[in-house]
Design a protein around this motif. Structure first.
Motif, mmCIF file in Angstrom:
data_model
loop_
_atom_site.group_PDB
_atom_site.id
_atom_site.type_symbol
_atom_site.label_atom_id
_atom_site.label_comp_id
_atom_site.label_asym_id
_atom_site.label_seq_id
_atom_site.Cartn_x
_atom_site.Cartn_y
_atom_site.Cartn_z
ATOM 1 N N ASP A 1 -3.210 7.964 -4.266
ATOM 2 C CA ASP A 1 -3.525 7.667 -2.874
ATOM 3 C C ASP A 1 -4.696 8.525 -2.402
ATOM 4 O O ASP A 1 -5.628 8.040 -1.754
ATOM 5 N N GLU B 1 0.808 -1.214 0.000
ATOM 6 C CA GLU B 1 0.000 0.000 0.000
ATOM 7 C C GLU B 1 0.844 1.269 0.000
ATOM 8 O O GLU B 1 0.321 2.353 -0.211
ATOM 9 N N HIS B 2 2.130 1.160 0.256
ATOM 10 C CA HIS B 2 2.999 2.339 0.256
ATOM 11 C C HIS B 2 4.452 1.868 0.258
ATOM 12 O O HIS B 2 4.743 0.670 0.379
ATOM 13 N N LYS C 1 -1.948 3.149 -6.252
ATOM 14 C CA LYS C 1 -3.285 3.068 -5.669
ATOM 15 C C LYS C 1 -4.333 3.143 -6.785
ATOM 16 O O LYS C 1 -4.048 3.478 -7.918
#
Length: 355
Positions: free
Chosen positions: A275, A196-197, A219
């Protein structure tokens, strides 16, 4: 794009004749890349990496030791090891190198996909089409999809917030696709973690992370293949440049300067914008309805596909940007009016977090 209320919007109208979103089968692509690397002189080792020893004196040119178990010599094959000066970890979300260099953790989504063989007639529908479904029935924070894979389709979904319910979301995406995949035969089942990051640390001394190991996944779309290939190339080019023909070993500072900073300059804004979009428009059914409603805009489609195809944040028309802002408010109001109430997570902790 297909909204929670099954409203469909075609978002490919702005693509030029020579522009397209490519779908790939990893078993084919990965084999091609391996074969090409071998043709260029890489030495392949078919093995499972079991451990990586990081030298205490890496700053003083200590070597990394990669321990591995050969896959092509039978179960009783002895464990082997390889000493190297520089190591690039392209070993996925569960990277052994990331653990070895204490690169830190990241949140990850779990994705689940079934490869489904459908009839030739059904397959014709997907020849020039990919579908993305949004709605908390298929995912509370991501999307579901039906993607063509040459002679079959990939049907899947993903989530960070409610991973225990992934099978329920997969059942829902099959139900949403309905007759378009009805009667199909499941030929392969896949499940993968998706970062996710970024990881907190992507370079340590002469160890470098790329691709999913570094956390390079976009994302909204969940795309990672392009960023994996690009980061791998940039890391390798940085190593070659810093070694000056093999006369010196690169330092951590060198690799950050020649790899991390240029990569972040190129793609940092893209990750940030995507994001924000995911947090705003994948947060509720009302927001998802608004998102699909906004996709009717030619300007939104143009900016979306330009950003996707060329990996840079596009959109520099102030008048259209202002119109888009007001249009977004209108879409959010319409979405709130027609959206079904959001479901509770199967995970009660996440349900409380949403409240």
């Amino acid at each position: 794009m297909i909204s929670p209320s099954n409203r469909e919007v075609d978002i490919g109208s702005t693509l030029k004749d020579d522009e397209y979103i490519g779908m790939t089968r990893r078993e084919v692509l990965d084999g091609y890349l391996r074969d090409r690397a071998i043709d260029y002189g890489a030495k392949p080792i078919n093995a499972l990496v079991t451990k990586i020893d990081v030298p205490e004196d890496a700053d003083a040119n200590g070597r990394y030791t990669v321990h591995y178990s050969p896959n092509d010599e039978g179960r009783k094959a002895p464990s082997r090891s390889l000493e190297v000066d520089v190591i690039i970890g392209a070993d996925g979300a569960n990277s052994r190198l990331a653990k070895a260099i204490d690169a830190g953790e990241y949140n990850s989504a779990i994705t689940f996909q079934e490869r489904i063989k459908i009839s030739d007639e059904q397959m014709k529908f997907y020849e020039e089409l990919a579908e993305m479904y949004v709605g908390d029935d298929v995912s509370p924070d991501f999307c579901g999809w039906v993607f063509p894979k040459y002679d079959h389709v990939g049907v899947g979904t993903g989530t960070v917030l409610d991973r225990p319910a992934i099978k329920e979301y997969q059942d829902a995406i099959r139900e949403r696709a309905g007759s378009k995949i009805e009667g199909g035969k499941i030929i392969k089942v896949e499940a993968h973690p998706i970062p996710e990051h970024y990881r907190p640390r992507r370079v340590r001394n002469r160890a470098v992370l790329v691709g999913d190991a570094a956390g390079y996944v976009a994302k909204c779309s969940g795309e990672g293949i392009y960023f994996a290939a690009k980061s791998g190339r940039m890391a390798a080019q940085a190593v070659v440049k810093c070694m000056k023909g093999g006369s010196v070993l690169p330092t951590e500072r060198d690799l950050i300067s020649e790899y991390i900073k240029p990569y972040d300059a190129l793609y940092g804004p893209t990750y940030t914008v995507l994001d924000i979009l995911q947090k705003v428009f994948y947060s509720s059914n009302a927001a998802r309805e608004a998102f699909v409603d906004m996709c009717q805009s030619k300007y939104v489609q143009q900016v979306t596909f330009d950003s996707y195809l060329y990996k840079k944040v596009q959109g520099n028309n102030p008048i259209d940007d202002i119109e888009l802002l007001f249009g977004a408010f209108g879409s959010l109001l319409r979405g709130a009016a027609i959206a079904t109430p959001d479901k509770a997570f199967s995970n009660p902790v996440e349900s409380l977090k949403r409240l």
